[in-house]
Write a protein that holds these residues in place. Structure first.
Motif, mmCIF file in Angstrom:
data_model
loop_
_atom_site.group_PDB
_atom_site.id
_atom_site.type_symbol
_atom_site.label_atom_id
_atom_site.label_comp_id
_atom_site.label_asym_id
_atom_site.label_seq_id
_atom_site.Cartn_x
_atom_site.Cartn_y
_atom_site.Cartn_z
ATOM 1 N N LEU A 76 -5.893 3.219 27.792
ATOM 2 C CA LEU A 76 -5.224 4.071 26.820
ATOM 3 C C LEU A 76 -6.208 4.554 25.760
ATOM 4 O O LEU A 76 -6.192 5.727 25.374
ATOM 5 N N ARG A 77 -7.053 3.670 25.293
ATOM 6 C CA ARG A 77 -8.047 4.071 24.301
ATOM 7 C C ARG A 77 -8.973 5.149 24.854
ATOM 8 O O ARG A 77 -9.331 6.097 24.149
ATOM 9 N N GLU A 78 -9.368 5.013 26.107
ATOM 10 C CA GLU A 78 -10.237 6.022 26.712
ATOM 11 C C GLU A 78 -9.541 7.381 26.786
ATOM 12 O O GLU A 78 -10.151 8.413 26.511
ATOM 13 N N LEU A 79 -8.263 7.383 27.151
ATOM 14 C CA LEU A 79 -7.517 8.638 27.222
ATOM 15 C C LEU A 79 -7.412 9.281 25.843
ATOM 16 O O LEU A 79 -7.576 10.504 25.704
ATOM 17 N N LEU A 80 -7.149 8.489 24.825
ATOM 18 C CA LEU A 80 -7.031 9.014 23.467
ATOM 19 C C LEU A 80 -8.372 9.537 22.957
ATOM 20 O O LEU A 80 -8.429 10.588 22.304
ATOM 21 N N GLU A 81 -9.440 8.825 23.252
ATOM 22 C CA GLU A 81 -10.766 9.279 22.832
ATOM 23 C C GLU A 81 -11.126 10.595 23.504
ATOM 24 O O GLU A 81 -11.665 11.508 22.867
ATOM 25 N N LEU A 82 -10.803 10.710 24.795
ATOM 26 C CA LEU A 82 -11.080 11.952 25.512
ATOM 27 C C LEU A 82 -10.227 13.086 24.968
ATOM 28 O O LEU A 82 -10.705 14.217 24.802
ATOM 29 N N ASN A 83 -8.969 12.791 24.681
ATOM 30 C CA ASN A 83 -8.089 13.824 24.136
ATOM 31 C C ASN A 83 -8.635 14.351 22.818
ATOM 32 O O ASN A 83 -8.640 15.571 22.568
ATOM 33 N N LEU A 84 -9.135 13.456 21.971
ATOM 34 C CA LEU A 84 -9.697 13.879 20.691
ATOM 35 C C LEU A 84 -10.913 14.779 20.898
ATOM 36 O O LEU A 84 -11.042 15.817 20.240
ATOM 37 N N VAL A 85 -11.785 14.409 21.805
ATOM 38 C CA VAL A 85 -12.981 15.223 22.080
ATOM 39 C C VAL A 85 -12.577 16.627 22.528
ATOM 40 O O VAL A 85 -13.093 17.638 22.038
ATOM 41 N N LEU A 86 -11.632 16.695 23.473
ATOM 42 C CA LEU A 86 -11.226 17.993 24.016
ATOM 43 C C LEU A 86 -10.478 18.833 22.983
ATOM 44 O O LEU A 86 -10.678 20.052 22.894
ATOM 45 N N VAL A 87 -9.623 18.188 22.202
ATOM 46 C CA VAL A 87 -8.857 18.915 21.196
ATOM 47 C C VAL A 87 -9.786 19.455 20.099
ATOM 48 O O VAL A 87 -9.624 20.589 19.639
#
Length: 203
Positions: A76-87
């Motif tokens: 979950l942390r990895e998904l959130l970190e990736l989402n932040l980078v992309l956003v």
């Protein structure tokens, strides 16, 4: 391969049930039972499940069949970190979106959150970036459904992001977006535990 007029509604129905939490994390997805539930033969169900494997909304375990993914805190942390980078990348590319408001129209927190990130992705005008953010929208949806139970001001936080984006993104918006993700990264253990304990709505 199933004909499109059968496959597409079958795929859409199964995907929506996954997003709605119809099956708990880790549970086996039995093609026969799903076929009865959706009212189709097993072929479009299997085709749909294989398609959802490609979208990482379903796991395929050789010899054990299809399963609902069981994400751990690290995942979950990895998904959130990736989402932040992309956003953040999308926000740097945002033009003047044609929409004057974020097309949510829902009091459901998960749907409102999806609308915020879809709005940012669309305004970036980059198809690959949009696809990546929409994929994360799907994978994060189960956690967004329950996050208000862990983060009591989550609804207000999303409403504030909506307002900032409508009034033109700024440095303040970028700071708020980072805070939004950091809070959920910190809350990841509780979100994962709550999702595992949740009683899914079956239909």
């Amino acid at each position: 391969m199933s004909p499109a007029h059968v496959l597409e509604p079958t795929y859409a129905s199964i995907k929506q049930k996954l997003l709605d939490g119809a099956w708990p994390p880790g549970s086996r997805l039995e093609s026969v039972r799903i076929a009865d539930l959706v009212g189709v033969s097993m072929t479009p169900v299997r085709d749909s499940l294989n398609r959802l494997v490609g979208e990482r909304l379903v796991d395929l375990r050789p010899g054990f069949g299809f399963h609902v993914p069981r994400l751990c805190t690290f995942d979950l942390r990895e998904l959130l970190e990736l989402n932040l980078v992309l956003v953040r990348l999308a926000m740097k590319r945002m033009g003047h979106a044609e929409q004057t408001e974020i097309p949510s129209g829902s009091v459901d927190l998960a749907l409102r959150s999806r609308a915020v990130f879809s709005y940012i992705a669309a305004a970036a005008r980059n198809e690959a970036l949009t696809d990546a953010i929409e994929s994360l929208n799907d994978r994060l949806h189960p956690f967004r459904r329950i996050e208000a139970e862990v983060l009591r001001d989550a609804k207000q936080e999303v409403a504030d992001l909506e307002a900032m984006l409508i009034n033109s993104p700024s440095r303040q918006t970028a700071v708020a977006m980072r805070r939004y993700h950091q809070r959920r990264i910190s809350a990841a253990p509780r979100l994962v535990a709550m999702l595992q304990q949740a009683h899914p709505t079956r239909s």
